[in-house]
Motif scaffolding. Structure first.
Motif, mmCIF file in Angstrom:
data_model
loop_
_atom_site.group_PDB
_atom_site.id
_atom_site.type_symbol
_atom_site.label_atom_id
_atom_site.label_comp_id
_atom_site.label_asym_id
_atom_site.label_seq_id
_atom_site.Cartn_x
_atom_site.Cartn_y
_atom_site.Cartn_z
ATOM 1 N N PHE A 26 0.825 -1.202 0.000
ATOM 2 C CA PHE A 26 0.000 0.000 0.000
ATOM 3 C C PHE A 26 0.859 1.253 0.000
ATOM 4 N N ASP A 27 0.553 2.160 -0.908
ATOM 5 C CA ASP A 27 1.010 3.537 -0.774
ATOM 6 C C ASP A 27 0.289 4.099 0.454
ATOM 7 N N CYS A 28 0.802 5.141 1.065
ATOM 8 C CA CYS A 28 0.149 5.651 2.289
ATOM 9 C C CYS A 28 -0.762 6.836 1.995
ATOM 10 N N ASP A 29 -0.168 8.019 1.721
ATOM 11 C CA ASP A 29 -1.018 9.195 1.581
ATOM 12 C C ASP A 29 -1.880 9.097 0.324
ATOM 13 N N GLY A 30 -3.188 9.269 0.489
ATOM 14 C CA GLY A 30 -4.113 9.156 -0.639
ATOM 15 C C GLY A 30 -4.735 7.778 -0.788
ATOM 16 N N PHE A 58 3.883 -1.258 3.525
ATOM 17 C CA PHE A 58 3.558 0.138 3.239
ATOM 18 C C PHE A 58 4.769 0.779 2.579
ATOM 19 N N VAL A 59 4.532 1.376 1.417
ATOM 20 C CA VAL A 59 5.627 2.011 0.678
ATOM 21 C C VAL A 59 5.280 3.484 0.455
ATOM 22 N N THR A 60 6.013 4.342 1.125
ATOM 23 C CA THR A 60 5.695 5.765 1.033
ATOM 24 C C THR A 60 6.887 6.574 0.538
ATOM 25 N N ASN A 61 6.599 7.529 -0.322
ATOM 26 C CA ASN A 61 7.638 8.460 -0.789
ATOM 27 C C ASN A 61 7.837 9.608 0.199
ATOM 28 N N ASN A 62 7.065 9.598 1.272
ATOM 29 C CA ASN A 62 7.201 10.690 2.239
ATOM 30 C C ASN A 62 8.438 10.448 3.107
ATOM 31 N N CYS A 63 9.433 11.320 2.934
ATOM 32 C CA CYS A 63 10.723 11.134 3.609
ATOM 33 C C CYS A 63 10.839 11.990 4.861
ATOM 34 N N THR A 64 9.736 12.636 5.264
ATOM 35 C CA THR A 64 9.851 13.632 6.337
ATOM 36 C C THR A 64 9.942 13.019 7.729
ATOM 37 N N ARG A 65 9.520 11.749 7.870
ATOM 38 C CA ARG A 65 9.549 11.149 9.200
ATOM 39 C C ARG A 65 10.348 9.860 9.203
ATOM 40 N N GLY A 154 15.997 15.467 -0.360
ATOM 41 C CA GLY A 154 14.627 15.103 0.006
ATOM 42 C C GLY A 154 13.851 16.345 0.392
ATOM 43 N N TYR A 155 12.587 16.140 0.655
ATOM 44 C CA TYR A 155 11.706 17.251 1.035
ATOM 45 C C TYR A 155 12.292 18.004 2.226
ATOM 46 N N ASP A 156 12.406 19.315 2.095
ATOM 47 C CA ASP A 156 13.013 20.116 3.152
ATOM 48 C C ASP A 156 12.243 21.422 3.262
ATOM 49 N N PRO A 183 10.705 11.460 -6.544
ATOM 50 C CA PRO A 183 10.543 12.445 -7.618
ATOM 51 C C PRO A 183 9.243 13.257 -7.508
ATOM 52 N N ASP A 184 8.544 13.159 -6.378
ATOM 53 C CA ASP A 184 7.201 13.747 -6.303
ATOM 54 C C ASP A 184 7.211 15.252 -6.584
ATOM 55 N N PRO A 185 6.362 15.691 -7.526
ATOM 56 C CA PRO A 185 6.369 17.109 -7.910
ATOM 57 C C PRO A 185 5.711 18.031 -6.883
ATOM 58 N N TRP A 186 4.633 17.571 -6.282
ATOM 59 C CA TRP A 186 3.874 18.405 -5.322
ATOM 60 C C TRP A 186 2.945 17.476 -4.539
ATOM 61 N N HIS A 187 2.377 18.000 -3.458
ATOM 62 C CA HIS A 187 1.429 17.224 -2.659
ATOM 63 C C HIS A 187 0.245 18.084 -2.268
ATOM 64 N N PRO A 188 -0.936 17.456 -2.246
ATOM 65 C CA PRO A 188 -2.094 18.193 -1.767
ATOM 66 C C PRO A 188 -2.045 18.340 -0.250
ATOM 67 N N GLY A 217 13.027 6.426 -4.294
ATOM 68 C CA GLY A 217 11.617 6.110 -4.008
ATOM 69 C C GLY A 217 10.866 5.652 -5.253
ATOM 70 N N LYS A 218 9.546 5.410 -5.082
ATOM 71 C CA LYS A 218 8.701 5.053 -6.227
ATOM 72 C C LYS A 218 8.832 6.122 -7.296
ATOM 73 N N PRO A 219 8.906 5.829 -8.582
ATOM 74 C CA PRO A 219 8.680 4.536 -9.222
ATOM 75 C C PRO A 219 9.920 3.647 -9.381
ATOM 76 N N GLY A 242 -2.169 2.090 -5.167
ATOM 77 C CA GLY A 242 -1.696 3.469 -5.062
ATOM 78 C C GLY A 242 -2.690 4.472 -5.622
ATOM 79 N N ASP A 243 -2.392 5.747 -5.395
ATOM 80 C CA ASP A 243 -3.301 6.807 -5.867
ATOM 81 C C ASP A 243 -2.654 7.697 -6.926
ATOM 82 N N ARG A 244 -1.358 7.495 -7.194
ATOM 83 C CA ARG A 244 -0.677 8.384 -8.143
ATOM 84 C C ARG A 244 -0.090 7.555 -9.281
HETATM 85 N N1 PLP Z 1 6.453 13.545 0.425
HETATM 86 C C1 PLP Z 1 5.834 14.447 1.206
HETATM 87 C C2 PLP Z 1 6.617 15.567 1.781
HETATM 88 C C3 PLP Z 1 4.461 14.335 1.459
HETATM 89 O O1 PLP Z 1 3.848 15.245 2.224
HETATM 90 C C4 PLP Z 1 3.747 13.255 0.873
HETATM 91 C C5 PLP Z 1 2.316 13.090 1.102
HETATM 92 O O2 PLP Z 1 1.706 13.722 1.934
HETATM 93 C C6 PLP Z 1 4.440 12.337 0.085
HETATM 94 C C7 PLP Z 1 5.789 12.516 -0.122
HETATM 95 C C8 PLP Z 1 3.755 11.194 -0.613
HETATM 96 O O3 PLP Z 1 3.578 10.120 0.245
HETATM 97 P P1 PLP Z 1 2.955 8.758 -0.307
HETATM 98 O O4 PLP Z 1 3.995 8.110 -1.161
HETATM 99 O O5 PLP Z 1 2.641 7.994 0.953
HETATM 100 O O6 PLP Z 1 1.728 9.138 -1.054
#
Ligand code: PLP
Ligand code: CA
Length: 304
Positions: A26-30, A58-65, A154-156, A183-188, A217-219, A242-244
């Motif tokens: 599972f992707d997480c966010d979305g 769970f596979v998430t591109n969110n690197c903030t935590r 990563g996201y900063d 590579p995520d371009p933006w997030h809601p 990260g994904k892909p 996933g949602d993206r």
């Molecule tokens: N990176 C950041 C900073 C995010 O805020 C999010 C989603 O909120 C993601 C990546 C994407 O996470 P995921 O791969 O779980 O959809």
């Protein structure tokens, strides 16, 4: 692989699909949650899949935590028994990549937040971070570390011009590795707001240096390789949810998994169908095999 169909599935088709799989990623966010809110039914879906003996990852591109913070988040949102070992984040996998694939000798210049720093620390990868408060300092006057052998982006949300400038200087050395968590371009965000993603920060450095970052990260397949090396999963018997399209669905295709798009996140059914008719062969991998409105659609089949 037969051509993907982007089929909206229900009832018996969902049952057949789940019966044929041993692992669900599972992707997480979305998919599982939106921000701080669990998607309706998600906690039960995860619980019942596990009860049926499926491996759930769970596979998430969110690197903030760091992963321990995700364990807390799962528990806070009502997901019982999600272990740290089941969570694969782009920060964790980046740290593994630097340690095990690059086998970096020297330091990593890390652009990112607590997630990136904690995972590097846990993997015993030595790193330096840019100063959060470097206002007024010029790149010409600021000291550079002599031993930086990789730049990880990563996201900063405390990104500064000087951090970018330092990264550019380190990347002038062709032997300095250039990695991006995702590579995520933006997030809601809430209330219609959006935030630029890691991919946009990486793009700035790619433009400045004329180099291309290696995406972890994904892909990219590397996250699946991390799971496979720890759990021995078979892609043919795994489902990626996933949602993206550009990250999750392409990730599934790149790894040889069937894919399920949920419509509780970023991508729409129209976008997915748009790729079905696309002439460009590289767009075909963005087409999911199956589509549901929400993972809650799996619930009735699991409750039987
Ligand atoms: N990176 C950041 C900073 C995010 O805020 C999010 C989603 O909120 C993601 C990546 C994407 O996470 P995921 O791969 O779980 O959809
Ligand atoms: Ca997502």
């Amino acid at each position: 692989v037969s051509s993907r169909s982007c089929q909206k599935i229900r009832g018996a088709q969902i049952r057949e699909l789940l019966d044929s799989k041993q692992s669900v990623l599972f992707d997480c966010d979305g998919v599982i949650w939106n921000g701080e809110k669990a998607v309706a039914g998600a906690t039960d879906v995860v619980r019942l899949l596990k009860k049926r003996g499926k491996n759930v990852f769970f596979v998430t591109n969110n690197c903030t935590r760091p992963r321990e913070k995700y364990v807390q988040k799962f528990s806070r949102l009502g997901f019982a028994d999600v272990a740290q070992e089941d969570i694969f984040s782009s920060a964790y996998c980046s740290a593994l990549y630097l340690r095990d694939v690059v086998k970096v000798r020297g330091k990593v210049f890390a652009i990112g937040g607590d997630g990136v720093h904690s995972e590097l620390r846990d993997a015993c990868v030595s790193f330096v971070e840019g100063d959060a408060d470097d206002s007024g300092m010029s790149i010409v006057d600021c000291p550079l570390e002599p031993d930086v052998k990789a730049v990880l982006v990563g996201y900063d949300d405390r990104l500064t011009f000087l951090k970018l400038a330092k990264a550019c200087c380190y990347l002038q050395n062709a032997e300095c590795h250039f990695l991006a968590t995702d590579p995520d371009p933006w997030h809601p965000l809430r209330q219609g707001r959006v935030t630029p993603g890691s991919g946009s920060l990486t793009a700035a450095l790619e433009t400045a240096t004329g180099r291309k970052a290696t995406v972890i990260g994904k892909p990219s397949r590397f996250m699946f390789e991390c799971i496979a090396s720890q759990f021995g999963v078979d892609p043919a018997r795994s489902l990626m949810v996933g949602d993206r399209l550009e990250t999750d669905i392409l990730f599934g295709a790149n790894c040889g998994m069937e894919t399920l798009l949920t419509l509780t996140g970023v991508s729409t059914l129209q976008e997915a169908q748009g790729y079905v008719d696309s002439d460009a062969p590289d767009k075909k991998d963005l087409v999911p095999d199956y589509v549901v409105d929400s993972i809650a659609d799996l619930l009735p089949l699991l409750e039987e």
